[in-house]
Write a protein that holds these residues in place. Structure first.
Motif, PDB file in Angstrom:
ATOM      1  N   LYS A 194       0.884  -1.077  -0.105  1.00  0.00           N
ATOM      2  CA  LYS A 194      -0.007  -0.036  -0.005  1.00  0.00           C
ATOM      3  C   LYS A 194       0.919   1.223   0.008  1.00  0.00           C
ATOM      4  CE  LYS A 194      -2.185  -1.272   3.861  1.00  0.00           C
ATOM      5  NZ  LYS A 194      -3.217  -1.018   4.806  1.00  0.00           N
ATOM      6  N   ARG A 195       0.270   2.191  -0.748  1.00  0.00           N
ATOM      7  CA  ARG A 195       1.177   3.598  -0.609  1.00  0.00           C
ATOM      8  C   ARG A 195       0.504   4.636  -0.071  1.00  0.00           C
ATOM      9  NH1 ARG A 195       5.809   5.868  -0.050  1.00  0.00           N
ATOM     10  NH2 ARG A 195       5.980   7.715  -0.487  1.00  0.00           N
ATOM     11  N   ARG A 196       0.635   4.921   1.208  1.00  0.00           N
ATOM     12  CA  ARG A 196      -0.324   6.110   1.555  1.00  0.00           C
ATOM     13  C   ARG A 196       0.294   7.445   1.687  1.00  0.00           C
ATOM     14  NH1 ARG A 196      -1.322   4.021   7.424  1.00  0.00           N
ATOM     15  NH2 ARG A 196      -2.841   5.887   7.264  1.00  0.00           N
ATOM     16  N   GLY A 197       1.287   7.768   0.552  1.00  0.00           N
ATOM     17  CA  GLY A 197       1.911   9.048   0.601  1.00  0.00           C
ATOM     18  C   GLY A 197       0.861  10.196   0.303  1.00  0.00           C
TER      19      GLY A 197
ATOM     20  N   TRP B  62       2.739  -8.876  -4.138  1.00  0.00           N
ATOM     21  CA  TRP B  62       1.666  -8.578  -3.007  1.00  0.00           C
ATOM     22  C   TRP B  62       0.354  -9.042  -3.750  1.00  0.00           C
ATOM     23  CZ3 TRP B  62       4.883  -4.735  -4.720  1.00  0.00           C
ATOM     24  CH2 TRP B  62       4.408  -3.887  -5.409  1.00  0.00           C
ATOM     25  N   ASP B  63      -0.904  -8.915  -3.091  1.00  0.00           N
ATOM     26  CA  ASP B  63      -2.067  -9.532  -3.640  1.00  0.00           C
ATOM     27  C   ASP B  63      -2.931  -8.492  -4.435  1.00  0.00           C
ATOM     28  OD1 ASP B  63      -1.405 -11.900  -3.014  1.00  0.00           O
ATOM     29  OD2 ASP B  63      -2.568 -11.928  -1.106  1.00  0.00           O
ATOM     30  N   THR B  64      -2.839  -7.281  -3.810  1.00  0.00           N
ATOM     31  CA  THR B  64      -3.834  -6.039  -4.199  1.00  0.00           C
ATOM     32  C   THR B  64      -3.243  -5.539  -5.668  1.00  0.00           C
ATOM     33  OG1 THR B  64      -2.666  -4.460  -2.919  1.00  0.00           O
ATOM     34  CG2 THR B  64      -4.450  -5.458  -1.963  1.00  0.00           C
ATOM     35  N   GLY B  65      -4.225  -4.977  -6.287  1.00  0.00           N
ATOM     36  CA  GLY B  65      -4.008  -4.275  -7.559  1.00  0.00           C
ATOM     37  C   GLY B  65      -3.433  -3.030  -7.465  1.00  0.00           C
ATOM     38  N   LEU B  66      -3.129  -2.365  -8.550  1.00  0.00           N
ATOM     39  CA  LEU B  66      -2.589  -1.012  -8.518  1.00  0.00           C
ATOM     40  C   LEU B  66      -3.945   0.244  -8.082  1.00  0.00           C
ATOM     41  CD1 LEU B  66      -0.204   0.736  -9.470  1.00  0.00           C
ATOM     42  CD2 LEU B  66      -1.309   1.182 -11.698  1.00  0.00           C
TER      43      LEU B  66
END
Length: 315
Positions: free
Chosen positions: A2-5, A162-166
């Protein structure tokens, strides 16, 4: 991963109409406020912005996504320069290193560029430290150029698939709509939202005093940088997938540091399996530490660098 920037929060703000309407061409120019801090060299026709300081074993620092080498000049460069010859690069399309091409620089293209840049700076076998996305670039350096690295330090590093998409943000900013969306995001970004997003990266630790003023978040909000960052993020998982089978062949000292409260790059998804796959790798888990371990766990990071230097025979 995950990117939480801050960029994702800015997109949500813009999408929800949370700030006043403003023309896209009113986006502020970040360059006068945050000029280049270092020098430039030309590598195979491509300009690379870098900061260099200190003496001793060569140590290359590679920053993460949505950032620049200013993340390292906030404190790490001056501190580490007491014992190392520190070289920090701006990654392509971010800070003041231009993008390599219009399709986004892969982790392998970035590693190739920095290997050549380090050699040009007479640092042919440095210790390479990467944070977050920069950790994937450091790994690409080691697997593709094993004779051009003395050891690795991976801090909160993306190193597994990882499992999640973009996420939607990166789909928009890297796709055809980015030509319209990216200037609007840059124009609509408010300081309050930027501050909140920086805080989310450091959580659960507080943001160090002066960090937000130093980092130059506006540099990452330039439309071209938004697009390049998104393209790099979109290609990251496939790049890592190419590397993972090669981890067991790595033959350099590797130290990993990762906070168990990191909600951006998960410890169990990334560093735990990577430490098992790389022969002799040492993982230090940082209790209660979030994604910004390079700042909030600076002493542990410095100790990891020293361990790699000793293991590599540089100390």
């Amino acid at each position: 991963m995950k990117r939480r920037g801050f960029a994702a929060l800015v997109l949500a703000m813009a999408t929800l109409g949370a700030c006043a309407q403003q023309p896209a061409d009113d986006a502020p120019d970040a360059a006068p406020k945050y000029p280049p801090q270092g020098r430039f060299l030309t590598v195979n026709g491509h300009r690379v912005h870098y900061v260099e300081k200190g003496s001793g074993p060569a140590l290359v620092l590679i920053h993460g996504a949505s950032g620049s080498l200013r993340d390292w000049t906030f404190g790490a460069v001056d501190r580490l320069a007491r014992r190392y010859r520190v070289i920090a690069f701006d990654r392509p399309g971010l800070g003041y290193t231009p993008r390599i091409d219009r399709d986004g620089a892969s982790i392998f293209e970035q590693a190739d560029l920095f290997v050549a840049a380090a050699a040009q700076l007479d640092a042919p076998r440095p210790i390479v430290l990467g944070h977050s996305y920069g950790g994937a670039v450091a790994l690409a350096w080691a697997v593709e150029h094993p004779d051009a690295v003395s050891g690795l330090v991976l801090v909160s590093a993306a190193s597994q698939t990882w499992d999640t998409g973009l996420p939607l943000f990166y789909r928009v900013t890297s796709g055809p709509l980015g030509a319209l969306a990216n200037p609007a995001i840059a124009a609509l970004a408010g300081q309050d939202r930027v501050q909140q997003a920086i805080a989310s990266v450091f959580a659960p630790q507080p943001v160090p005093p002066g960090y937000a003023a130093h980092i130059g978040a506006e540099l990452a909000l330039r439309p071209d940088s938004l697009r390049e960052n998104a393209l790099q993020r979109a290609a990251l998982k496939s790049g890592i997938a190419r590397m993972v089978p090669r981890y067991p062949t790595m033959d350099v000292p590797v130290e990993l540091l990762h906070g168990d409260a990191d909600s951006t790059v998960g410890l169990q998804i990334h560093s735990v399996p990577t430490a098992r796959q790389i022969p002799g790798a040492n993982l230090v888990v940082l209790p209660g530490v979030g994604h910004a371990a390079q700042h909030v766990a600076a002493a542990q990071m410095d100790a990891a660098i020293d361990r790699v230097a000793r293991r590599a025979g540089l100390r």
